[in-house]
Design an enzyme around this catalytic site. Structure first.
Site, PDB file in Angstrom:
ATOM      1  NE  ARG A 105      -3.798   0.623   2.042  1.00 16.22           N
ATOM      2  CZ  ARG A 105      -4.998   0.686   2.625  1.00 16.22           C
ATOM      3  NH1 ARG A 105      -5.173   1.425   3.706  1.00 16.22           N
ATOM      4  NH2 ARG A 105      -6.011   0.018   2.138  1.00 16.22           N
ATOM      5  CD  GLN A 135     -12.956  -2.046   0.080  1.00 17.65           C
ATOM      6  OE1 GLN A 135     -12.141  -2.013   0.981  1.00 17.65           O
ATOM      7  NE2 GLN A 135     -14.157  -2.594   0.243  1.00 17.65           N
ATOM      8  CG  ASP A 222     -13.507   6.346  -0.567  1.00 20.33           C
ATOM      9  OD1 ASP A 222     -13.462   6.236   0.679  1.00 20.33           O
ATOM     10  OD2 ASP A 222     -12.503   6.203  -1.283  1.00 20.33           O
ATOM     11  CB  CYS A 262     -13.891   1.123   0.585  1.00 21.17           C
ATOM     12  SG  CYS A 262     -13.244   2.809   0.702  1.00 21.17           S
ATOM     13  NE  ARG A 290     -10.023  -5.305   0.956  1.00 28.05           N
ATOM     14  CZ  ARG A 290      -9.267  -4.284   1.372  1.00 28.05           C
ATOM     15  NH1 ARG A 290      -9.830  -3.223   1.927  1.00 28.05           N
ATOM     16  NH2 ARG A 290      -7.951  -4.293   1.202  1.00 28.05           N
TER      17      ARG A 290
HETATM   18  N1  NVA Z   1      -9.944   6.595  -1.067  1.00 32.70           N
HETATM   19  C1  NVA Z   1      -9.530   6.213   0.253  1.00 32.70           C
HETATM   20  C2  NVA Z   1      -9.739   4.751   0.463  1.00 32.70           C
HETATM   21  C3  NVA Z   1      -9.361   4.249   1.824  1.00 32.70           C
HETATM   22  C4  NVA Z   1      -9.528   2.776   1.976  1.00 32.70           C
HETATM   23  C5  NVA Z   1      -8.066   6.558   0.459  1.00 32.70           C
HETATM   24  O1  NVA Z   1      -7.278   6.374  -0.468  1.00 32.70           O
HETATM   25  O2  NVA Z   1      -7.716   7.049   1.531  1.00 32.70           O
HETATM   26  N1   CP Z   2     -11.050  -0.130   2.974  1.00 29.84           N
HETATM   27  C1   CP Z   2      -9.761  -0.201   3.338  1.00 29.84           C
HETATM   28  O1   CP Z   2      -8.840  -0.456   2.537  1.00 29.84           O
HETATM   29  O2   CP Z   2      -9.555   0.025   4.664  1.00 29.84           O
HETATM   30  P1   CP Z   2      -8.174   0.221   5.411  1.00 29.84           P
HETATM   31  O3   CP Z   2      -7.628   1.562   4.972  1.00 29.84           O
HETATM   32  O4   CP Z   2      -8.512   0.178   6.862  1.00 29.84           O
HETATM   33  O5   CP Z   2      -7.231  -0.875   5.001  1.00 29.84           O
END
Ligand code: NVA
Ligand code: CP
Length: 308
Positions: A105, A135, A222, A262, A290
């Site tokens: 990530r 997701q 979101d 999400c 998930r």
């Molecule tokens: N769009 C959000 C999703 C979090 C799971 C982000 O990137 O922070």
């Molecule tokens: N939806 C999602 O990816 O959540 P986290 O940021 O908690 O991993």
């Protein structure tokens, strides 16, 4: 390891064919019901690089790897040399000598592509600024469980044209369902992702949330400011006024429509408590999925589970 054929990665939903996606959903469903009992990751390890915060992604990958008999390592920038500037390509080369898969990530999607191009083990995208493919696969699994199928359904996206929106567009591109996105001007999805999908599926971007949700079977949204955009919170709150998913918006969708998010969610911003905690919401099943879909992804990419 470097003499083996190149690994399959999962950086974006179109990395899988329609048939492979169906196999993943079936496998995930067997994992959810307990019909799948193989410990396909025994003796295998997953490195999890988190350059951003996470609750769901971290816990579901770690628990999922363990449930399949494997081991997952949580690597944050404070702990690994990547956070002190070690090149991502070198990180990929080194981790490939220790582990059987890498989940990452991070911010720039190009970093994940560089990691994958230098890794001899499968790389899984756990969210970038561009995409959040795990997701949206969990979301599609939720749609399939709740509505029987995603085929022929109308999906509405309300809010930012962000990593989630882009992944929904990629899903429509691959699977061909109808997707209507309502985004404020200046917050459209990625133009390249959108252009590719438009040639294969009915994907439209409109400015009016009512227009997007009219006739929709699924309504999703979101946060207005994603991770890394915290400084833009106030500007975005103004831009997204009118894009909150509330009860009156949900009533414009199909009578049995479901609401997805999400998470994490901000009640009173992008969604009202009445919607996310109300009868339309399937967000807890969505979060649970998930675990199942990522176990399926790990099983095929790392655990030798066949795709067909
Ligand atoms: N769009 C959000 C999703 C979090 C799971 C982000 O990137 O922070
Ligand atoms: N939806 C999602 O990816 O959540 P986290 O940021 O908690 O991993």
């Amino acid at each position: 390891m470097s003499f083996q054929r190149p690994p399959r990665h999962f950086l974006a939903i179109p990395d899988f064919s329609v048939g492979e996606l169906r196999t993943l959903f079936d496998l995930a469903e067997r994992m959810r019901t307990g019909a799948y009992t193989s410990k396909c990751l025994v003796g295998k390890a997953l490195a999890m690089i988190f350059m951003k915060a996470s609750t769901r992604t971290r816990v579901s990958f770690e628990v999922g790897a363990w449930q399949l008999g494997g081991h997952a390592l949580f690597l944050s920038p404070r702990d690994v040399q990547l956070g002190r500037g070690e090149p991502i390509a070198d990180t990929a080369r080194v981790l490939s000598r220790y582990v059987d898969g890498i989940m990452i990530r991070t911010f720039a999607h190009s970093d994940v592509e560089v990691l994958a191009s230098h890794s001899t083990v499968p790389v899984i995208n756990g969210l970038t600024d561009l995409l959040h493919p795990c997701q949206v696969l969990a979301d599609l699994l939720t749609v399939q469980q709740q509505l029987g199928t995603y085929d022929g359904k109308i999906i509405a996206w309300v809010g930012d044209g962000n990593n989630m929106a882009n992944s929904w567009i990629n899903a429509a591109f691959r699977l061909g369902f109808r997707l209507k996105l309502a985004c404020p001007e200046g917050y459209d999805p990625d133009p390249a992702v959108l252009a590719r999908a438009k040639s294969h599926a009915d994907v439209t971007v409109v400015r009016d949330p009512l227009e997007a949700v009219e006739g929709a079977h699924v309504v999703s949204t979101d946060v207005w400011a994603s991770m890394g955009q915290e400084d833009e919170q106030a500007v975005r709150a103004r831009a997204f006024a009118g894009f909150r998913v509330d009860e009156s918006l949900m009533r414009r969708a199909e009578p049995d429509a479901i609401f997805l998010h999400c998470l994490p969610a901000h009640r009173g911003e992008e969604v009202t408590a009445g919607v996310i905690d109300g009868p339309w919401s399937r967000v807890w099943d969505e979060a649970e999925n998930r675990l199942h879909i990522q176990k399926a992804i790990m099983a095929v990419l790392m655990g030798g589970e066949p795709f067909a």
